[in-house]
Design a protein around this motif. Structure first.
Motif, mmCIF file in Angstrom:
data_model
loop_
_atom_site.group_PDB
_atom_site.id
_atom_site.type_symbol
_atom_site.label_atom_id
_atom_site.label_comp_id
_atom_site.label_asym_id
_atom_site.label_seq_id
_atom_site.Cartn_x
_atom_site.Cartn_y
_atom_site.Cartn_z
ATOM 1 N N GLU A 164 30.823 -14.872 48.710
ATOM 2 C CA GLU A 164 31.441 -15.417 49.925
ATOM 3 C C GLU A 164 31.949 -14.308 50.846
ATOM 4 O O GLU A 164 31.785 -14.375 52.062
ATOM 5 C CB GLU A 164 32.569 -16.376 49.556
ATOM 6 N N VAL A 165 32.561 -13.276 50.266
ATOM 7 C CA VAL A 165 33.045 -12.143 51.066
ATOM 8 C C VAL A 165 31.870 -11.447 51.751
ATOM 9 O O VAL A 165 31.943 -11.084 52.922
ATOM 10 C CB VAL A 165 33.856 -11.151 50.190
ATOM 11 N N GLY A 166 30.768 -11.295 51.025
ATOM 12 C CA GLY A 166 29.567 -10.688 51.607
ATOM 13 C C GLY A 166 29.051 -11.483 52.801
ATOM 14 O O GLY A 166 28.695 -10.914 53.831
ATOM 15 N N LEU A 167 29.041 -12.799 52.658
ATOM 16 C CA LEU A 167 28.604 -13.658 53.767
ATOM 17 C C LEU A 167 29.546 -13.548 54.961
ATOM 18 O O LEU A 167 29.096 -13.494 56.115
ATOM 19 C CB LEU A 167 28.513 -15.112 53.309
ATOM 20 N N GLN A 168 30.852 -13.517 54.703
ATOM 21 C CA GLN A 168 31.826 -13.406 55.788
ATOM 22 C C GLN A 168 31.647 -12.083 56.533
ATOM 23 O O GLN A 168 31.621 -12.061 57.772
ATOM 24 C CB GLN A 168 33.255 -13.495 55.245
ATOM 25 N N LEU A 169 31.511 -10.994 55.794
ATOM 26 C CA LEU A 169 31.341 -9.686 56.431
ATOM 27 C C LEU A 169 30.024 -9.623 57.214
ATOM 28 O O LEU A 169 29.994 -9.115 58.336
ATOM 29 C CB LEU A 169 31.405 -8.565 55.388
ATOM 30 N N SER A 170 28.973 -10.149 56.636
ATOM 31 C CA SER A 170 27.679 -10.174 57.342
ATOM 32 C C SER A 170 27.789 -10.973 58.631
ATOM 33 O O SER A 170 27.248 -10.582 59.662
ATOM 34 C CB SER A 170 26.597 -10.779 56.449
ATOM 35 N N GLY A 171 28.515 -12.077 58.572
ATOM 36 C CA GLY A 171 28.723 -12.900 59.761
ATOM 37 C C GLY A 171 29.489 -12.179 60.849
ATOM 38 O O GLY A 171 29.350 -12.501 62.033
ATOM 39 N N LEU A 172 30.280 -11.200 60.459
ATOM 40 C CA LEU A 172 31.040 -10.397 61.422
ATOM 41 C C LEU A 172 30.265 -9.157 61.874
ATOM 42 O O LEU A 172 30.796 -8.316 62.597
ATOM 43 C CB LEU A 172 32.383 -9.972 60.810
ATOM 44 N N GLY A 173 29.014 -9.036 61.423
ATOM 45 C CA GLY A 173 28.183 -7.910 61.841
ATOM 46 C C GLY A 173 28.292 -6.681 60.958
ATOM 47 O O GLY A 173 27.890 -5.586 61.370
ATOM 48 N N HIS A 207 27.417 -4.499 57.394
ATOM 49 C CA HIS A 207 26.450 -4.317 56.309
ATOM 50 C C HIS A 207 27.261 -4.145 55.035
ATOM 51 O O HIS A 207 28.183 -3.324 54.989
ATOM 52 C CB HIS A 207 25.592 -3.076 56.553
ATOM 53 N N VAL A 208 26.924 -4.894 54.006
ATOM 54 C CA VAL A 208 27.687 -4.865 52.766
ATOM 55 C C VAL A 208 26.862 -4.190 51.676
ATOM 56 O O VAL A 208 25.712 -4.569 51.430
ATOM 57 C CB VAL A 208 28.069 -6.295 52.315
ATOM 58 N N LEU A 209 27.461 -3.190 51.045
ATOM 59 C CA LEU A 209 26.821 -2.506 49.919
ATOM 60 C C LEU A 209 27.720 -2.656 48.693
ATOM 61 O O LEU A 209 28.920 -2.381 48.761
ATOM 62 C CB LEU A 209 26.622 -1.025 50.228
ATOM 63 N N ARG A 210 27.132 -3.089 47.604
ATOM 64 C CA ARG A 210 27.867 -3.229 46.344
ATOM 65 C C ARG A 210 27.294 -2.228 45.360
ATOM 66 O O ARG A 210 26.081 -2.176 45.156
ATOM 67 C CB ARG A 210 27.760 -4.652 45.802
ATOM 68 N N ILE A 211 28.170 -1.448 44.768
ATOM 69 C CA ILE A 211 27.773 -0.405 43.831
ATOM 70 C C ILE A 211 28.460 -0.682 42.500
ATOM 71 O O ILE A 211 29.678 -0.897 42.463
ATOM 72 C CB ILE A 211 28.179 0.985 44.373
ATOM 73 N N TRP A 212 27.686 -0.689 41.427
ATOM 74 C CA TRP A 212 28.272 -0.901 40.104
ATOM 75 C C TRP A 212 28.970 0.369 39.641
ATOM 76 O O TRP A 212 28.514 1.477 39.923
ATOM 77 C CB TRP A 212 27.190 -1.270 39.087
#
Length: 143
Positions: free
Chosen positions: A98-107, A109-114
């Motif tokens: 959900e956070v990824g979708l919210q950030l994408s909606g605000l323009g 780019h979301v990167l998740r690193i393990w």
């Protein structure tokens, strides 16, 4: 194998895990800074308060712990209170999405690193981030 800790001891141990400024996060930030990259940390004005933010490129980076975010390779399943933990970890993954979708909606780019990526191959993670920043900045310049 039975858990040697009581429920209260286990609760206390788990409550002491940090949510920010973890070892993998600090290690990554140090390497990024040494590579000449400048960033902000824990921007509370953005959904999810990303661990590392590159404002000019609008990149939000999250360093996800293998246990807390359900890494398919290293995510361990607790042997005690299994129902609680299964639910908790599923909620964490849903919140991440959900956070990824919210950030994408605000323009953004979301990167998740393990965390295991930071521990096992930090130079590759830094190179990947550097390339993403360059590519996104260049695309924005051409637009």
């Amino acid at each position: 194998m039975a858990d040697v800790l009581t429920t209260e001891q286990r609760r206390l141990n788990m409550s002491r895990n940090k949510g920010r400024n973890t070892r993998p996060e600090i290690k990554l930030r140090s390497a990024l800074h040494a590579a000449g990259l400048r960033f902000r940390i824990h921007r509370r004005d953005l959904p999810g308060s990303p661990d590392i933010v590159f404002p000019a490129a609008r990149i939000a980076v999250f360093v996800d712990g293998c246990f807390w975010h359900g890494c398919p390779i290293h995510g361990a399943k607790p042997k005690t209170n299994e129902e609680f933990w299964a639910s908790k970890l599923a909620r964490n993954r849903l919140r991440d999405h959900e956070v990824g979708l919210q950030l994408s909606g605000l323009g953004w780019h979301v990167l998740r690193i393990w965390e295991h990526e930071v521990r096992k191959d930090l130079p590759s993670v830094v190179t990947t981030l550097h390339e993403k920043i360059r590519d996104i900045s260049e695309a924005a310049r051409l637009a």
